[in-house]
Write a protein that holds these residues in place. Structure first.
Motif, PDB file in Angstrom:
ATOM      1  N   THR A   9      10.962  11.454  -0.986  1.00 13.06           N
ATOM      2  CA  THR A   9      12.281  12.830  -1.551  1.00 13.06           C
ATOM      3  C   THR A   9      10.851  14.077  -1.049  1.00 13.06           C
ATOM      4  O   THR A   9      10.829  15.625  -1.334  1.00 13.06           O
ATOM      5  CB  THR A   9      11.759  12.709  -2.767  1.00 13.06           C
ATOM      6  N   THR A  10       9.689  13.431  -0.756  1.00 17.12           N
ATOM      7  CA  THR A  10       8.742  15.034  -0.324  1.00 17.12           C
ATOM      8  C   THR A  10       8.347  14.882   0.943  1.00 17.12           C
ATOM      9  O   THR A  10       8.097  13.213   1.580  1.00 17.12           O
ATOM     10  CB  THR A  10       7.874  15.186  -1.253  1.00 17.12           C
ATOM     11  N   ASP A  11       6.932  15.584   1.466  1.00 18.86           N
ATOM     12  CA  ASP A  11       6.348  15.550   3.105  1.00 18.86           C
ATOM     13  C   ASP A  11       5.542  14.184   2.556  1.00 18.86           C
ATOM     14  O   ASP A  11       4.205  14.737   1.679  1.00 18.86           O
ATOM     15  CB  ASP A  11       6.423  16.598   3.192  1.00 18.86           C
ATOM     16  N   VAL A  12       5.272  13.445   2.707  1.00 16.01           N
ATOM     17  CA  VAL A  12       4.588  12.571   2.089  1.00 16.01           C
ATOM     18  C   VAL A  12       3.457  11.440   3.686  1.00 16.01           C
ATOM     19  O   VAL A  12       2.863  10.462   3.307  1.00 16.01           O
ATOM     20  CB  VAL A  12       5.229  11.415   1.527  1.00 16.01           C
ATOM     21  N   ALA A  41       0.815  -1.418  -0.624  1.00 12.25           N
ATOM     22  CA  ALA A  41      -0.229  -0.003  -0.359  1.00 12.25           C
ATOM     23  C   ALA A  41       0.925   1.294  -0.211  1.00 12.25           C
ATOM     24  O   ALA A  41       0.251   2.597  -0.904  1.00 12.25           O
ATOM     25  CB  ALA A  41      -0.798   0.354   0.975  1.00 12.25           C
ATOM     26  N   VAL A  42       1.827   0.675   0.694  1.00 17.76           N
ATOM     27  CA  VAL A  42       2.779   2.674   0.858  1.00 17.76           C
ATOM     28  C   VAL A  42       3.335   2.718  -0.616  1.00 17.76           C
ATOM     29  O   VAL A  42       4.195   3.854  -0.604  1.00 17.76           O
ATOM     30  CB  VAL A  42       3.419   2.565   1.778  1.00 17.76           C
ATOM     31  N   ARG A  43       3.524   1.396  -0.754  1.00 15.09           N
ATOM     32  CA  ARG A  43       4.530   1.777  -2.153  1.00 15.09           C
ATOM     33  C   ARG A  43       3.937   2.638  -3.595  1.00 15.09           C
ATOM     34  O   ARG A  43       5.341   2.932  -4.211  1.00 15.09           O
ATOM     35  CB  ARG A  43       5.150   0.386  -2.848  1.00 15.09           C
ATOM     36  N   GLN A  44       2.576   2.327  -3.111  1.00 18.90           N
ATOM     37  CA  GLN A  44       1.833   3.502  -4.473  1.00 18.90           C
ATOM     38  C   GLN A  44       1.493   4.704  -4.227  1.00 18.90           C
ATOM     39  O   GLN A  44       1.528   5.551  -5.410  1.00 18.90           O
ATOM     40  CB  GLN A  44       1.038   2.339  -4.451  1.00 18.90           C
ATOM     41  N   VAL A  45       2.382   4.647  -3.090  1.00 15.24           N
ATOM     42  CA  VAL A  45       2.220   6.481  -2.685  1.00 15.24           C
ATOM     43  C   VAL A  45       3.539   7.074  -3.167  1.00 15.24           C
ATOM     44  O   VAL A  45       4.664   7.327  -3.729  1.00 15.24           O
ATOM     45  CB  VAL A  45       2.783   6.857  -1.152  1.00 15.24           C
ATOM     46  N   GLU A  46       3.259   8.468  -4.118  1.00 11.66           N
ATOM     47  CA  GLU A  46       3.721   8.695  -4.878  1.00 11.66           C
ATOM     48  C   GLU A  46       5.090   9.923  -4.184  1.00 11.66           C
ATOM     49  O   GLU A  46       4.760  10.806  -2.750  1.00 11.66           O
ATOM     50  CB  GLU A  46       3.764  10.269  -5.951  1.00 11.66           C
ATOM     51  N   GLN A  77       0.881  12.195   5.770  1.00 11.91           N
ATOM     52  CA  GLN A  77      -0.816  12.315   4.972  1.00 11.91           C
ATOM     53  C   GLN A  77      -0.988  10.947   4.527  1.00 11.91           C
ATOM     54  O   GLN A  77      -1.810  10.747   5.083  1.00 11.91           O
ATOM     55  CB  GLN A  77      -0.956  13.269   5.062  1.00 11.91           C
ATOM     56  N   ARG A  78      -0.370  11.315   3.363  1.00  9.55           N
ATOM     57  CA  ARG A  78      -0.921  10.419   2.119  1.00  9.55           C
ATOM     58  C   ARG A  78      -0.459   8.870   2.420  1.00  9.55           C
ATOM     59  O   ARG A  78      -0.977   7.730   2.218  1.00  9.55           O
ATOM     60  CB  ARG A  78       0.024  10.962   0.646  1.00  9.55           C
ATOM     61  N   VAL A  79       0.565   8.174   2.932  1.00 11.15           N
ATOM     62  CA  VAL A  79       0.850   7.741   3.799  1.00 11.15           C
ATOM     63  C   VAL A  79       0.087   6.938   4.864  1.00 11.15           C
ATOM     64  O   VAL A  79      -0.345   5.291   4.519  1.00 11.15           O
ATOM     65  CB  VAL A  79       2.294   7.317   4.332  1.00 11.15           C
ATOM     66  N   GLU A  80      -0.553   7.724   5.541  1.00 13.19           N
ATOM     67  CA  GLU A  80      -1.667   7.560   6.832  1.00 13.19           C
ATOM     68  C   GLU A  80      -3.104   6.696   6.099  1.00 13.19           C
ATOM     69  O   GLU A  80      -3.402   6.305   6.417  1.00 13.19           O
ATOM     70  CB  GLU A  80      -1.697   8.716   7.833  1.00 13.19           C
ATOM     71  N   GLN A  81      -2.922   7.800   4.897  1.00 15.55           N
ATOM     72  CA  GLN A  81      -4.440   7.079   4.184  1.00 15.55           C
ATOM     73  C   GLN A  81      -4.180   6.042   3.252  1.00 15.55           C
ATOM     74  O   GLN A  81      -5.292   5.610   3.214  1.00 15.55           O
ATOM     75  CB  GLN A  81      -4.315   9.095   3.248  1.00 15.55           C
ATOM     76  N   ALA A  82      -3.241   5.982   2.983  1.00 12.67           N
ATOM     77  CA  ALA A  82      -2.812   4.772   2.340  1.00 12.67           C
ATOM     78  C   ALA A  82      -2.793   3.304   3.054  1.00 12.67           C
ATOM     79  O   ALA A  82      -3.492   2.596   2.966  1.00 12.67           O
ATOM     80  CB  ALA A  82      -1.659   4.878   1.646  1.00 12.67           C
ATOM     81  N   VAL A  83      -2.794   3.102   3.765  1.00  6.58           N
ATOM     82  CA  VAL A  83      -2.630   2.400   4.860  1.00  6.58           C
ATOM     83  C   VAL A  83      -4.090   2.026   5.637  1.00  6.58           C
ATOM     84  O   VAL A  83      -4.291   0.959   5.916  1.00  6.58           O
ATOM     85  CB  VAL A  83      -1.174   2.874   5.915  1.00  6.58           C
ATOM     86  N   GLN A  84      -4.131   3.239   6.504  1.00  6.24           N
ATOM     87  CA  GLN A  84      -5.995   3.271   6.445  1.00  6.24           C
ATOM     88  C   GLN A  84      -6.815   2.602   5.123  1.00  6.24           C
ATOM     89  O   GLN A  84      -7.878   2.166   5.372  1.00  6.24           O
ATOM     90  CB  GLN A  84      -6.645   4.232   6.754  1.00  6.24           C
ATOM     91  N   LYS A  85      -6.482   2.670   4.382  1.00  5.47           N
ATOM     92  CA  LYS A  85      -7.625   1.952   3.299  1.00  5.47           C
ATOM     93  C   LYS A  85      -6.874   0.650   3.085  1.00  5.47           C
ATOM     94  O   LYS A  85      -7.765   0.445   2.593  1.00  5.47           O
ATOM     95  CB  LYS A  85      -7.018   2.782   1.725  1.00  5.47           C
ATOM     96  N   ALA A  86      -5.810   0.306   3.322  1.00  5.41           N
ATOM     97  CA  ALA A  86      -5.153  -0.996   2.940  1.00  5.41           C
ATOM     98  C   ALA A  86      -6.409  -1.778   4.810  1.00  5.41           C
ATOM     99  O   ALA A  86      -5.914  -2.735   4.346  1.00  5.41           O
ATOM    100  CB  ALA A  86      -3.782  -1.305   3.140  1.00  5.41           C
ATOM    101  N   GLY A  87      -6.553  -1.121   5.585  1.00  5.29           N
ATOM    102  CA  GLY A  87      -6.905  -1.771   6.632  1.00  5.29           C
ATOM    103  C   GLY A  87      -6.630  -2.023   7.972  1.00  5.29           C
ATOM    104  O   GLY A  87      -6.318  -2.584   9.127  1.00  5.29           O
ATOM    105  N   TYR A  88      -5.813  -1.115   7.835  1.00  8.41           N
ATOM    106  CA  TYR A  88      -5.071  -0.886   9.469  1.00  8.41           C
ATOM    107  C   TYR A  88      -4.710   0.368   9.312  1.00  8.41           C
ATOM    108  O   TYR A  88      -4.878   1.333   9.096  1.00  8.41           O
ATOM    109  CB  TYR A  88      -2.900  -1.330   8.964  1.00  8.41           C
ATOM    110  N   THR A  89      -3.791   0.603  10.617  1.00  8.12           N
ATOM    111  CA  THR A  89      -3.941   1.947  11.874  1.00  8.12           C
ATOM    112  C   THR A  89      -2.396   2.697  12.055  1.00  8.12           C
ATOM    113  O   THR A  89      -2.287   1.347  12.307  1.00  8.12           O
ATOM    114  CB  THR A  89      -4.668   1.863  13.311  1.00  8.12           C
ATOM    115  N   LEU A  90      -2.440   2.959  11.858  1.00  2.00           N
ATOM    116  CA  LEU A  90      -0.979   3.855  12.720  1.00  2.00           C
ATOM    117  C   LEU A  90      -0.791   5.186  13.564  1.00  2.00           C
ATOM    118  O   LEU A  90      -2.289   5.437  13.685  1.00  2.00           O
ATOM    119  CB  LEU A  90      -0.603   4.400  11.247  1.00  2.00           C
ATOM    120  N   ARG A  91      -0.011   5.345  14.213  1.00  2.00           N
ATOM    121  CA  ARG A  91       0.203   6.424  15.196  1.00  2.00           C
ATOM    122  C   ARG A  91       1.350   6.098  15.554  1.00  2.00           C
ATOM    123  O   ARG A  91       2.513   5.920  15.403  1.00  2.00           O
ATOM    124  CB  ARG A  91      -0.178   5.706  16.184  1.00  2.00           C
TER     125      ARG A  91
END
Length: 728
Positions: free
Chosen positions: A90-93, A66-71, A95-109
């Motif tokens: 290479t950029t500030d990712v 899921a995270v690998r697909q984040v630009e 929020q996008r990583v958090e969203q990608a992981v959440q869409k995959a069904g997991y949570t981050l903290r």
């Protein structure tokens, strides 16, 4: 495997480290600047999170996908053992990583945030509801068939909802054919042909397995976090003649600290006190305390045995000996290839292939050859049922569950199917010495009187040593007590730095010291002979005259020889890896006929295990914290039941009965389980292959397809249950 249903990802900012980012300009006012630092020029950033909801190594791969697909993401790593997600970008990712992981069904903290508290009832509510619905459905089926069928359909849909939702999430995140997809197809296929009870039962068994796997994973992770308990949360720093209690993060290289008797070192340090004894067993496995003089280095996690000591800190925060062990565990986890469950791997090919074949059978003959639509749709549905992987899904877990239960009956705890499978491939075993092959504490092996009798020598020595916390002293007292000797009262006991301990007994001064430190050479030959056998020798003297010698050594476990011989008969070779000195190691290894490597620190053990593991699959057996990194670096780690919590939780298996002879039994059971799994897969796929051909030839229909699937399930389960007999 799937994330707990209904969890909401917390809102937070990731802990971010930006080594290449430029420094911000000094603030222009006394108050904090309101505008954040802009990082348009950022060339590299690292992010760290804790991932919640991972039950196995396959979950870690799903998060990575899921995270690998984040630009903007350049590198992703998920460490399952520590639940840590590391991302380079290479950029500030964030929020996008958090969203990608959440869409995959997991949570981050955030790593700094505490773990959320959840009640057992809430965690298991969906499973409890499904069990209740299953019981109600079964009752209705016996009373009223249509009502029972409807109830089973409703039960299946309720159980299927979170699994199907997770399968769709994983498909969107790049994991097309995960086990959730397989289960969804199995349940829907069973519903389609009317096997409603089977559909509900498969989902129920799957969810039970998920909860057990989640529990085992959380228990395993406790071992890594328990390492941190070796370091106290605060340290006593001496500054300008004053004592102050500070947190570990405020401790720096060059600080002078004080550690009370029985206290653990919060950081690596150089001893300033003239002389002291330290229990370093947490790091080296050596059961006998090590004597240190001023100027010598002492690692974090060591315990001051008998006195207040002062040290100069030599390690910065996060770089102590304990921190290095944690790093070794993570690196070993990273080097180990994640073990995929067979069904998860096979489903990547099997599931889409079955779906494609069923679709082609239903469409191609009517479209290209003007065949009957009804006939070929019927055949397509039959193939879909034949392809329903219920028996295949059960084949591996059924054998593994039976194997784990049989192992438990024999006092062996094996943490999951992957560990059981790896155990069956073992060709080498590396043993720690102290506490694994040996009892783990020194014992008196010989009393050698000179000018008094044996009982008097032991009685006087016990009188001097009584009350001491030193393991050698306690061993002498235990020996005297076991012989039911009367131990007189000693007075004026005092420790002599670098020499030993003395006291007054019956008005005469008695001294106990290391034999080599007693002046004179009258006993040198006898002392040398005892030390060559790996024994520690102490001298007992009265008023300056030698009374005799007492020899002590950590002795072999009673079943060590039988265990090593049984492993040899099973074709498994052994080697001993220890932090003890070569002399003591050679004495134990010679008794068992084992090769050995001695004087090893945790990092050395990891290197030795890694080299051996490259030659053939290797199991590491240990009981101490110092063994944890080597356990992780091996194919499988096995802990003794009497070992430390860290060793028990880090290991993939444990001998709860604490008997080494269980090793050969455990390996034999693992090999039998692996053979049983192959048999089950052959049964499941073989029957499907036969009915696939007969269906295409028009010889069998839906009802025989149901019989084939149900029959395969029954055969697979009965075959797996045979393993339980091995536990009797």
């Amino acid at each position: 495997m799937s994330a707990p249903d209904g969890k909401k990802a917390p809102q937070f900012s990731a802990l971010k480290f930006t080594p290449a980012a430029p420094q911000a300009a000094p603030c222009c006012s006394d108050t904090a600047c309101e505008q954040p630092v802009v990082q348009d020029t950022l060339t590299h950033a690292s992010y760290r999170w804790k991932v919640e909801g991972m039950d196995c190594a396959a979950c870690a791969r799903k998060v990575e996908n899921a995270v690998r697909q984040v630009e903007g993401v350049t590198q992703v790593q998920v460490l399952f053992a520590t639940e840590r997600l590391a991302v380079n970008a290479t950029t500030d990712v964030s929020q996008r990583v958090e969203q990608a992981v959440q869409k995959a069904g997991y949570t981050l903290r955030s790593e700094a945030a505490p773990a959320p508290e959840t009640s057992p009832l809430r965690e298991n509510l969906s499973l409890i509801v499904l069990i209740v619905m299953m019981l109600i459905s079964q009752g209705l089926e016996r009373i009223n068939h249509p009502a029972g069928q409807a109830a089973f359909i409703l039960t299946t849909l309720v159980g299927l909802y979170p699994i199907l939702r997770q399968a769709l999430r994983l498909i969107r995140s790049g994991s097309w054919f995960a086990i959730e997809t397989l289960m969804s197809i199995a349940a829907l296929g069973a519903l389609f042909i009317g096997a409603t009870a089977e559909a509900a039962m498969v989902l129920l068994l799957f969810l039970i397995g998920e909860r057990l796997e989640s529990w085992a994973a959380s228990r395993a992770r406790q071992g890594v976090s328990a390492l941190m308990a070796l370091k106290p949360e605060t340290a006593v720093r001496l500054r300008d003649g004053k004592r102050e209690s500070i947190g570990l993060h405020d401790l720096h290289v060059g600080d002078v600290i004080e550690v009370a008797a029985g206290g653990r070192l919060p950081a690596d340090g150089q001893l300033l006190t003239s002389f002291a004894s330290f229990d370093e067993s947490a790091l080296t496995g050596e059961s006998i305390p090590v004597e240190r003089s001023a100027g010598e280095n002492v690692p974090a996690g060591a315990t001051s045995v008998d006195r207040l000591v002062t040290l100069e800190v030599t390690s910065s925060p996060g770089a102590s000996a304990i921190d290095r062990i944690l790093t070794l565990i993570e690196e070993a986890e990273e080097r180990r290839a994640p073990i995929e469950r067979f069904i998860d791997r096979f489903s990547r090919i099997y599931t889409p292939a079955v779906m494609a074949i069923a679709l082609l059978v239903a469409l191609v003959p009517p479209l290209l050859f003007t065949a009957s639509w009804q006939e070929w749709i019927y055949k397509g549905l039959t193939l879909l049922l034949i392809g329903c992987p219920c028996a295949l899904v059960i084949s591996t877990p059924a054998a593994i569950t039976s194997g784990l239960a049989a192992a438990a009956r024999r006092g062996a705890l094996i943490k999951g199917g992957a560990a059981l499978e790896q155990l069956g491939r073992i060709e080498q075993i590396a043993f720690d010495k102290t506490g694994t092959l040996t009892v783990g504490k020194p014992q008196v092996t010989g009393v050698y009187p000179h000018s008094v009798d044996e009982k008097t020598l032991l009685t006087l020595a016990a009188a001097v040593e009584r009350g001491s916390t030193h393991p050698l002293a306690q061993a002498i007292v235990r020996e005297a007590q076991s012989r039911q000797l009367f131990i007189p009262v000693a007075t004026a006991q005092r420790t002599l730095p670098g020499s030993g301990i003395e006291a007054l007994v019956a008005g005469k001064t008695l001294l106990i010291c290391a034999a080599e430190k007693f002046p004179g050479d009258a006993f040198n030959e006898q002392i040398s002979a005892l030390e060559q056998k790996g024994q520690t020798v102490v001298m007992v003297a009265q008023e300056g005259d030698a009374l005799g010698l007492i020899a002590l050594r950590d002795t072999l476990r009673p079943d060590a020889r039988d265990a090593v011989n049984a492993l040899r008969q099973a074709g498994v070779q052994g080697i001993m890896l220890t932090g003890d000195n070569p002399r003591a190691a050679a004495a134990i290894a010679d008794e068992l006929g084992l090769a050995f490597k001695a004087g090893l620190m945790p990092a050395d053990k990891v290197q030795a295990v890694s080299e051996l593991n490259r030659q053939a699959p290797l199991a590491m057996v240990g009981d101490g914290i110092n063994d944890a990194p080597a356990m992780k670096a091996s194919t499988i780690g096995i802990a003794m039941g009497s070992g430390t919590d860290v060793a028990l939780e880090t290991a993939d298996a444990a001998l709860t009965h604490n008997r080494l002879t269980g090793l050969a039994q455990m390996i034999a059971l693992a090999r039998a389980t692996h053979a049983n799994i192959r048999q089950n897969i052959a049964i499941a796929l073989g029957l499907k292959g036969i009915f696939l051909v007969t269906t295409l030839l028009g010889m069998t229909g839906l009802w025989l397809a149901v019989l084939a699937d149900t029959g395969a399930t029954v055969l697979v389960t009965a075959n797996a249950l045979r393993l339980l007999r091995r536990g009797d």
